[in-house]
Design a protein around this motif. Structure first.
Motif, PDB file in Angstrom:
ATOM      1  N   ASP A  60      -4.100  -9.510   0.621  1.00 21.26           N
ATOM      2  CA  ASP A  60      -4.185  -8.790   1.978  1.00 21.26           C
ATOM      3  C   ASP A  60      -5.115  -7.629   1.720  1.00 21.26           C
ATOM      4  O   ASP A  60      -6.179  -7.559   2.483  1.00 21.26           O
ATOM      5  CB  ASP A  60      -2.996  -8.002   2.004  1.00 21.26           C
ATOM      6  CG  ASP A  60      -3.025  -7.055   3.260  1.00 21.26           C
ATOM      7  OD1 ASP A  60      -3.729  -7.123   4.365  1.00 21.26           O
ATOM      8  OD2 ASP A  60      -2.676  -5.788   3.689  1.00 21.26           O
TER       9      ASP A  60
ATOM     10  N   GLN B   9      -9.820  -3.258   4.955  1.00 22.58           N
ATOM     11  CA  GLN B   9     -10.270  -2.323   6.150  1.00 22.58           C
ATOM     12  C   GLN B   9     -11.041  -2.485   5.957  1.00 22.58           C
ATOM     13  O   GLN B   9     -13.033  -2.717   6.558  1.00 22.58           O
ATOM     14  CB  GLN B   9      -9.709  -0.659   6.573  1.00 22.58           C
ATOM     15  CG  GLN B   9      -8.385  -1.339   7.860  1.00 22.58           C
ATOM     16  CD  GLN B   9      -7.271  -1.181   7.197  1.00 22.58           C
ATOM     17  OE1 GLN B   9      -7.349  -1.368   5.144  1.00 22.58           O
ATOM     18  NE2 GLN B   9      -6.039  -2.219   7.257  1.00 22.58           N
TER      19      GLN B   9
ATOM     20  N   ASP C  59      -2.980   4.583   7.628  1.00 26.58           N
ATOM     21  CA  ASP C  59      -2.267   4.180   7.884  1.00 26.58           C
ATOM     22  C   ASP C  59      -0.363   4.834   7.509  1.00 26.58           C
ATOM     23  O   ASP C  59       0.582   4.462   7.295  1.00 26.58           O
ATOM     24  CB  ASP C  59      -2.184   3.205   6.464  1.00 26.58           C
ATOM     25  CG  ASP C  59      -2.425   1.732   7.232  1.00 26.58           C
ATOM     26  OD1 ASP C  59      -3.027   1.605   8.316  1.00 26.58           O
ATOM     27  OD2 ASP C  59      -2.645   0.909   6.080  1.00 26.58           O
TER      28      ASP C  59
ATOM     29  N   ASN D  99       5.274   1.295   6.553  1.00 23.69           N
ATOM     30  CA  ASN D  99       4.298   0.528   7.706  1.00 23.69           C
ATOM     31  C   ASN D  99       5.170  -0.691   7.665  1.00 23.69           C
ATOM     32  O   ASN D  99       5.707  -1.579   7.018  1.00 23.69           O
ATOM     33  CB  ASN D  99       3.631   0.153   6.496  1.00 23.69           C
ATOM     34  CG  ASN D  99       2.399  -0.807   7.395  1.00 23.69           C
ATOM     35  OD1 ASN D  99       3.247  -1.772   8.441  1.00 23.69           O
ATOM     36  ND2 ASN D  99       0.928  -0.419   7.003  1.00 23.69           N
TER      37      ASN D  99
ATOM     38  N   LYS E  50       1.061  -1.433   0.203  1.00 18.26           N
ATOM     39  CA  LYS E  50       0.253   0.096  -0.669  1.00 18.26           C
ATOM     40  C   LYS E  50       0.794   1.212  -0.051  1.00 18.26           C
ATOM     41  O   LYS E  50      -0.088   2.325  -0.596  1.00 18.26           O
ATOM     42  CB  LYS E  50      -0.862  -0.199   1.976  1.00 18.26           C
ATOM     43  CG  LYS E  50      -1.712  -1.464   0.891  1.00 18.26           C
ATOM     44  CD  LYS E  50      -2.779  -1.033   1.923  1.00 18.26           C
ATOM     45  CE  LYS E  50      -4.211  -1.304   2.366  1.00 18.26           C
ATOM     46  NZ  LYS E  50      -4.955  -1.728   4.029  1.00 18.26           N
TER      47      LYS E  50
ATOM     48  N   THR F 273      -2.538  -2.126  11.737  1.00 17.85           N
ATOM     49  CA  THR F 273      -1.515  -2.440  12.650  1.00 17.85           C
ATOM     50  C   THR F 273      -0.940  -0.516  12.976  1.00 17.85           C
ATOM     51  O   THR F 273      -0.276   0.020  13.884  1.00 17.85           O
ATOM     52  CB  THR F 273      -0.198  -2.999  11.858  1.00 17.85           C
ATOM     53  OG1 THR F 273      -0.147  -2.580  10.537  1.00 17.85           O
ATOM     54  CG2 THR F 273      -0.386  -4.582  11.804  1.00 17.85           C
TER      55      THR F 273
HETATM   56  C1  RAM Z   1      -1.915  -2.109   7.972  1.00 15.87           C
HETATM   57  C2  RAM Z   1      -2.620  -2.454   6.429  1.00 15.87           C
HETATM   58  C3  RAM Z   1      -2.715  -3.607   5.780  1.00 15.87           C
HETATM   59  C4  RAM Z   1      -3.298  -4.429   7.442  1.00 15.87           C
HETATM   60  C5  RAM Z   1      -3.163  -4.542   8.727  1.00 15.87           C
HETATM   61  C6  RAM Z   1      -4.094  -5.486   9.433  1.00 15.87           C
HETATM   62  O1  RAM Z   1      -0.602  -2.901   8.008  1.00 15.87           O
HETATM   63  O2  RAM Z   1      -3.282  -1.848   6.461  1.00 15.87           O
HETATM   64  O3  RAM Z   1      -2.793  -3.579   5.326  1.00 15.87           O
HETATM   65  O4  RAM Z   1      -3.300  -5.409   6.644  1.00 15.87           O
HETATM   66  O5  RAM Z   1      -2.969  -2.962   9.082  1.00 15.87           O
END
Ligand code: RAM
Length: 352
Positions: A133, A183, A212, A56, A52, A239
């Motif tokens: 994902d 999400q 994010d 991260n 994405k 996350t």
């Molecule tokens: C973030 C991103 C990712 C998701 C996790 C839980 O790191 O949005 O795509 O799967 O969270």
């Protein structure tokens, strides 16, 4: 006259140079192969993954798993992520990969539909396309690699926050971007779970988007606390979001007053799980999601699978996997979400 013509001409040259510069494509901000442009791969098959956005740690783990799989299989992995989590930035990267004639593209979609023309173009050029994902729509991919059942992921987070807040009060969701397929699917399931009469005293007051991005997730958490002074709980199914919310609640001394759960990386959340700011949370192994996508991409390239229901392949250390239905498309499922709490966070925080 000649002089006049020459100065006009040089002005024209300067102008075209300036326009050329400003219109130049932004370069990929993360390409861990060190390869630029048409990479020489020494005859190896080339498999690209586009996450994405950069910055991260979850995405880095997912790309790491993809790379491990591709290298086990003797291929070359190309790891990419744009600076910002937008579809436009990913389209740019897909176009570059098409001209580099890679063998496969695995994409973590920043939008379910916007990537379709670019991904169709890739498939028309013979490139195998899959998502992982965060899915792209069924027409844009051959198969999707799903971390866990979206219904379970969504419902379990509502069950958790309800227990944490003692069954009544205001709750909010702190999500990633408003376009993120993963999400958004989980939030739909959260809302369905909340329709059950047993949640009549639980009120979802807002879904906020931290994109994010760490700073935006911090300011969105602060805004939630300000706008909803009676807020009792936050679900962050990202996350990045949950770690930002953990920090804000800790800094403001709100432990026990505003509860926190969601999907977190143990390495980033251990301190908040241990302190009780977030009593427990969920996730899966992001390395395994990437690893499974690597093996699925290879199986598509070799023709072992085409992405249709019933196709089977061996995904390295994860064993045999099967393609199953997913709405009007197909998917490969990794497993179940895992619960992290003070009893097990210590053993996982060094793993991912
Ligand atoms: C973030 C991103 C990712 C998701 C996790 C839980 O790191 O949005 O795509 O799967 O969270």
């Amino acid at each position: 006259m000649r002089k006049w013509f020459m100065s006009c001409f040089s002005l024209f040259l300067v102008f075209t140079m300036l326009v050329g510069c400003s219109m130049q494509a932004p370069t990929s901000s993360s390409d861990n192969t060190g390869n630029a442009g048409n990479a020489q791969s020494g005859g190896k098959k080339r498999f690209a993954i586009i996450f994405k956005n950069t910055g991260n740690p979850y995405g880095e783990k997912q790309m790491e798993g993809f790379k491990i799989a591709i290298e086990e299989l003797g291929g070359e992995a190309i790891l990419k992520a744009p600076d910002q989590p937008t579809a436009e930035a990913q389209i740019q990267m897909i176009e570059e990969l098409i001209s580099q004639k890679v063998d496969a593209i695995a994409i973590v979609g920043n939008d379910p539909d916007a990537l379709q023309p670019a991904l169709k173009k890739a498939m028309d050029a013979g490139i195998k396309v899959l998502s992982l994902d965060s899915a792209v729509n069924a027409q844009s991919r051959m198969v999707h690699v799903n971390q866990a059942d979206p219904e379970r992921i969504g419902r379990v987070q509502v069950q958790a926050i309800t227990e944490m807040i003692g069954g009544s009060g205001e709750i909010a969701v702190l999500s990633a971007t408003s376009q993120a397929t993963n999400q958004n699917t989980w939030i739909e399931w959260m809302k369905k779970e909340l329709e059950d009469p047993k949640y009549k005293d639980v009120k979802l007051v807002k879904v906020a988007y931290g994109d994010d991005l760490r700073d935006k997730s911090v300011s969105e958490t602060e805004a939630l606390l300000k706008s909803y002074p009676n807020l009792k709980g936050i679900i962050a199914p990202t996350t990045v979001g949950i770690a930002a919310a953990g920090k804000v609640l800790t800094d403001k001394g709100l432990k026990g007053k505003v509860q926190l759960t969601g999907l977190g990386l143990p390495s980033e959340m251990a301190e908040y799980i241990e302190s009780g700011v977030s009593p427990w949370m969920y996730l899966w192994n992001p390395v395994d999601v990437g690893y499974l996508a690597g093996y699925a991409a290879d199986a598509l390239v070799k023709g072992t699978i085409t992405g249709k229901v019933g196709d089977k392949f061996t995904a390295g250390r994860l064993g045999e996997k099967e393609v199953i239905q997913d709405g009007d498309g197909t998917q490969i499922m990794l497993g179940d979400p895992f619960k992290f709490d003070p009893s097990n966070i210590g053993e996982w925080k060094t793993v991912y």
